[in-house]
Write a protein that holds these residues in place. Structure first.
Motif, PDB file in Angstrom:
ATOM      1  N   ILE A  39       1.297  -1.295  -0.106  1.00 42.09           N
ATOM      2  CA  ILE A  39       0.099  -0.054  -0.565  1.00 42.09           C
ATOM      3  C   ILE A  39       0.530   1.238   0.107  1.00 42.09           C
ATOM      4  CG2 ILE A  39      -1.762   1.192   1.582  1.00 42.09           C
ATOM      5  CD1 ILE A  39      -2.754  -1.370   2.318  1.00 42.09           C
ATOM      6  N   GLY A  40       2.120   1.884   0.795  1.00 41.62           N
ATOM      7  CA  GLY A  40       2.756   1.992   0.715  1.00 41.62           C
ATOM      8  C   GLY A  40       3.327   2.353  -1.118  1.00 41.62           C
ATOM      9  N   ARG A  41       3.739   1.155  -1.743  1.00 37.62           N
ATOM     10  CA  ARG A  41       4.830   1.444  -2.822  1.00 37.62           C
ATOM     11  C   ARG A  41       2.525   2.244  -4.184  1.00 37.62           C
ATOM     12  NH1 ARG A  41       6.484  -3.500  -1.677  1.00 37.62           N
ATOM     13  NH2 ARG A  41       8.650  -3.428  -1.223  1.00 37.62           N
ATOM     14  N   ALA A  42       2.190   1.571  -4.030  1.00 37.79           N
ATOM     15  CA  ALA A  42       0.857   2.704  -3.970  1.00 37.79           C
ATOM     16  C   ALA A  42      -0.034   3.656  -3.836  1.00 37.79           C
ATOM     17  CB  ALA A  42      -0.398   1.664  -3.640  1.00 37.79           C
ATOM     18  N   VAL A  43       1.068   4.212  -2.595  1.00 39.96           N
ATOM     19  CA  VAL A  43       0.470   5.406  -1.908  1.00 39.96           C
ATOM     20  C   VAL A  43       1.746   6.538  -2.842  1.00 39.96           C
ATOM     21  CG1 VAL A  43       0.225   7.140  -0.635  1.00 39.96           C
ATOM     22  CG2 VAL A  43      -0.410   5.275  -0.188  1.00 39.96           C
ATOM     23  N   GLY A  44       2.712   5.620  -3.164  1.00 36.49           N
ATOM     24  CA  GLY A  44       4.409   6.812  -3.580  1.00 36.49           C
ATOM     25  C   GLY A  44       3.951   6.550  -4.918  1.00 36.49           C
ATOM     26  N   ARG A  45       2.992   6.245  -5.801  1.00 35.20           N
ATOM     27  CA  ARG A  45       3.068   6.332  -7.321  1.00 35.20           C
ATOM     28  C   ARG A  45       2.058   7.574  -7.502  1.00 35.20           C
ATOM     29  NH1 ARG A  45       6.051   5.569  -9.671  1.00 35.20           N
ATOM     30  NH2 ARG A  45       4.254   4.824 -11.353  1.00 35.20           N
ATOM     31  N   ASP A  46       0.888   7.983  -6.985  1.00 37.36           N
ATOM     32  CA  ASP A  46      -0.561   9.160  -7.532  1.00 37.36           C
ATOM     33  C   ASP A  46      -1.451   8.850  -6.734  1.00 37.36           C
ATOM     34  OD1 ASP A  46      -1.352   7.484  -9.912  1.00 37.36           O
ATOM     35  OD2 ASP A  46      -0.493   7.988 -11.103  1.00 37.36           O
ATOM     36  N   LEU A  47      -2.511  10.279  -7.111  1.00 33.16           N
ATOM     37  CA  LEU A  47      -3.627   9.960  -6.759  1.00 33.16           C
ATOM     38  C   LEU A  47      -4.350   8.961  -7.642  1.00 33.16           C
ATOM     39  CD1 LEU A  47      -5.234  11.593  -4.737  1.00 33.16           C
ATOM     40  CD2 LEU A  47      -5.808  12.882  -6.000  1.00 33.16           C
ATOM     41  N   VAL A  48      -4.360   8.421  -8.189  1.00 33.17           N
ATOM     42  CA  VAL A  48      -4.784   7.875  -8.764  1.00 33.17           C
ATOM     43  C   VAL A  48      -5.285   6.445  -8.764  1.00 33.17           C
ATOM     44  CG1 VAL A  48      -5.345   6.705 -11.630  1.00 33.17           C
ATOM     45  CG2 VAL A  48      -5.166   9.252 -11.496  1.00 33.17           C
ATOM     46  N   VAL A  49      -3.557   5.380  -8.373  1.00 37.25           N
ATOM     47  CA  VAL A  49      -3.521   4.494  -7.368  1.00 37.25           C
ATOM     48  C   VAL A  49      -3.854   4.558  -6.223  1.00 37.25           C
ATOM     49  CG1 VAL A  49      -1.425   3.167  -7.355  1.00 37.25           C
ATOM     50  CG2 VAL A  49      -1.228   4.564  -9.152  1.00 37.25           C
ATOM     51  N   VAL A  50      -3.389   5.893  -5.360  1.00 35.65           N
ATOM     52  CA  VAL A  50      -4.475   5.908  -4.240  1.00 35.65           C
ATOM     53  C   VAL A  50      -5.404   6.005  -4.587  1.00 35.65           C
ATOM     54  CG1 VAL A  50      -4.337   7.148  -2.057  1.00 35.65           C
ATOM     55  CG2 VAL A  50      -2.794   6.927  -3.310  1.00 35.65           C
ATOM     56  N   ARG A  51      -6.521   6.397  -5.692  1.00 35.47           N
ATOM     57  CA  ARG A  51      -7.804   6.280  -5.048  1.00 35.47           C
ATOM     58  C   ARG A  51      -8.721   4.450  -5.843  1.00 35.47           C
ATOM     59  NH1 ARG A  51      -9.236  12.180  -8.440  1.00 35.47           N
ATOM     60  NH2 ARG A  51      -8.955  13.256  -6.004  1.00 35.47           N
ATOM     61  N   GLN A  52      -7.945   4.767  -6.560  1.00 32.76           N
ATOM     62  CA  GLN A  52      -8.196   2.794  -6.700  1.00 32.76           C
ATOM     63  C   GLN A  52      -7.844   1.856  -5.819  1.00 32.76           C
ATOM     64  OE1 GLN A  52      -5.358   2.163  -9.856  1.00 32.76           O
ATOM     65  NE2 GLN A  52      -6.640   2.949 -11.265  1.00 32.76           N
ATOM     66  N   TRP A  53      -7.094   1.588  -5.067  1.00 29.61           N
ATOM     67  CA  TRP A  53      -6.457   0.463  -4.415  1.00 29.61           C
ATOM     68  C   TRP A  53      -8.099   1.358  -2.720  1.00 29.61           C
ATOM     69  CZ3 TRP A  53      -1.718  -2.218  -3.189  1.00 29.61           C
ATOM     70  CH2 TRP A  53      -1.095  -1.945  -4.500  1.00 29.61           C
ATOM     71  N   THR A  54      -7.830   2.374  -2.661  1.00 29.50           N
ATOM     72  CA  THR A  54      -8.301   3.149  -1.726  1.00 29.50           C
ATOM     73  C   THR A  54     -10.551   2.498  -1.785  1.00 29.50           C
ATOM     74  OG1 THR A  54      -7.166   4.216  -1.030  1.00 29.50           O
ATOM     75  CG2 THR A  54      -9.277   4.506   0.027  1.00 29.50           C
ATOM     76  N   TYR A  55     -10.933   2.867  -2.535  1.00 35.48           N
ATOM     77  CA  TYR A  55     -12.137   1.886  -3.268  1.00 35.48           C
ATOM     78  C   TYR A  55     -11.891   0.664  -3.510  1.00 35.48           C
ATOM     79  CZ  TYR A  55     -15.892   1.162  -6.273  1.00 35.48           C
ATOM     80  OH  TYR A  55     -17.412   0.915  -6.459  1.00 35.48           O
ATOM     81  N   SER A  56     -11.153  -0.133  -4.064  1.00 35.19           N
ATOM     82  CA  SER A  56     -11.189  -1.448  -3.997  1.00 35.19           C
ATOM     83  C   SER A  56     -10.910  -1.740  -2.195  1.00 35.19           C
ATOM     84  CB  SER A  56      -9.650  -1.912  -4.610  1.00 35.19           C
ATOM     85  OG  SER A  56      -9.719  -1.857  -5.860  1.00 35.19           O
ATOM     86  N   PHE A  57     -10.134  -1.548  -1.097  1.00 35.93           N
ATOM     87  CA  PHE A  57     -10.049  -2.332  -0.216  1.00 35.93           C
ATOM     88  C   PHE A  57     -11.364  -2.228   0.518  1.00 35.93           C
ATOM     89  CE2 PHE A  57      -5.125  -2.658  -0.258  1.00 35.93           C
ATOM     90  CZ  PHE A  57      -5.640  -4.031  -1.442  1.00 35.93           C
ATOM     91  N   ARG A  58     -12.034  -0.881   0.406  1.00 31.93           N
ATOM     92  CA  ARG A  58     -13.805  -0.029   1.217  1.00 31.93           C
ATOM     93  C   ARG A  58     -14.262  -1.512   0.779  1.00 31.93           C
ATOM     94  NH1 ARG A  58     -14.350   6.162   0.974  1.00 31.93           N
ATOM     95  NH2 ARG A  58     -16.238   5.060   2.540  1.00 31.93           N
ATOM     96  N   ALA A  59     -14.668  -1.001  -0.650  1.00 35.45           N
ATOM     97  CA  ALA A  59     -15.444  -1.991  -1.085  1.00 35.45           C
ATOM     98  C   ALA A  59     -15.562  -3.260  -1.381  1.00 35.45           C
ATOM     99  CB  ALA A  59     -15.154  -2.022  -2.601  1.00 35.45           C
ATOM    100  N   GLY A  60     -14.562  -4.113  -0.367  1.00 29.92           N
ATOM    101  CA  GLY A  60     -14.363  -5.614   0.409  1.00 29.92           C
ATOM    102  C   GLY A  60     -13.497  -6.190  -0.945  1.00 29.92           C
ATOM    103  N   GLY A  61     -12.567  -5.661  -1.897  1.00 25.85           N
ATOM    104  CA  GLY A  61     -11.489  -6.538  -2.231  1.00 25.85           C
ATOM    105  C   GLY A  61     -11.958  -5.869  -3.831  1.00 25.85           C
ATOM    106  N   PRO A  62     -10.746  -6.138  -4.329  1.00 13.29           N
ATOM    107  CA  PRO A  62      -9.995  -5.707  -6.125  1.00 13.29           C
ATOM    108  C   PRO A  62     -11.564  -6.468  -7.044  1.00 13.29           C
ATOM    109  CG  PRO A  62      -8.170  -6.315  -5.086  1.00 13.29           C
ATOM    110  CD  PRO A  62      -9.321  -6.660  -3.655  1.00 13.29           C
TER     111      PRO A  62
END
Length: 62
Positions: A39-62
């Motif tokens: 997750i730290g690596r994803a956060v280090g990329r850009d806001l789009v990646v952070v949003r994708q991962w956050t949405y996926s994990f909040r929704a209960g999985g990708p």
């Protein structure tokens, strides 16, 4: 392929999110540190990646 090049690929990022979610579900406490590193690596990329991962994990999985 470098780590930078992999993170630039949408398909690869999606696969990483899926894999990270699977690790977390399989062994939440045992895999927590590895998942946080990913997750730290994803956060280090850009806001789009952070949003994708956050949405996926909040929704209960990708």
């Amino acid at each position: 392929m470098s780590d930078e090049e992999r993170w630039d690929g949408v398909r690869w990022r999606r696969q990483q999110a899926d894999e990270t979610w699977d690790f977390l579900c399989a062994d939440p406490l045992g895999q927590l540190m590895a998942v946080l590193e990913q997750i730290g690596r994803a956060v280090g990329r850009d806001l789009v990646v952070v949003r994708q991962w956050t949405y996926s994990f909040r929704a209960g999985g990708p």
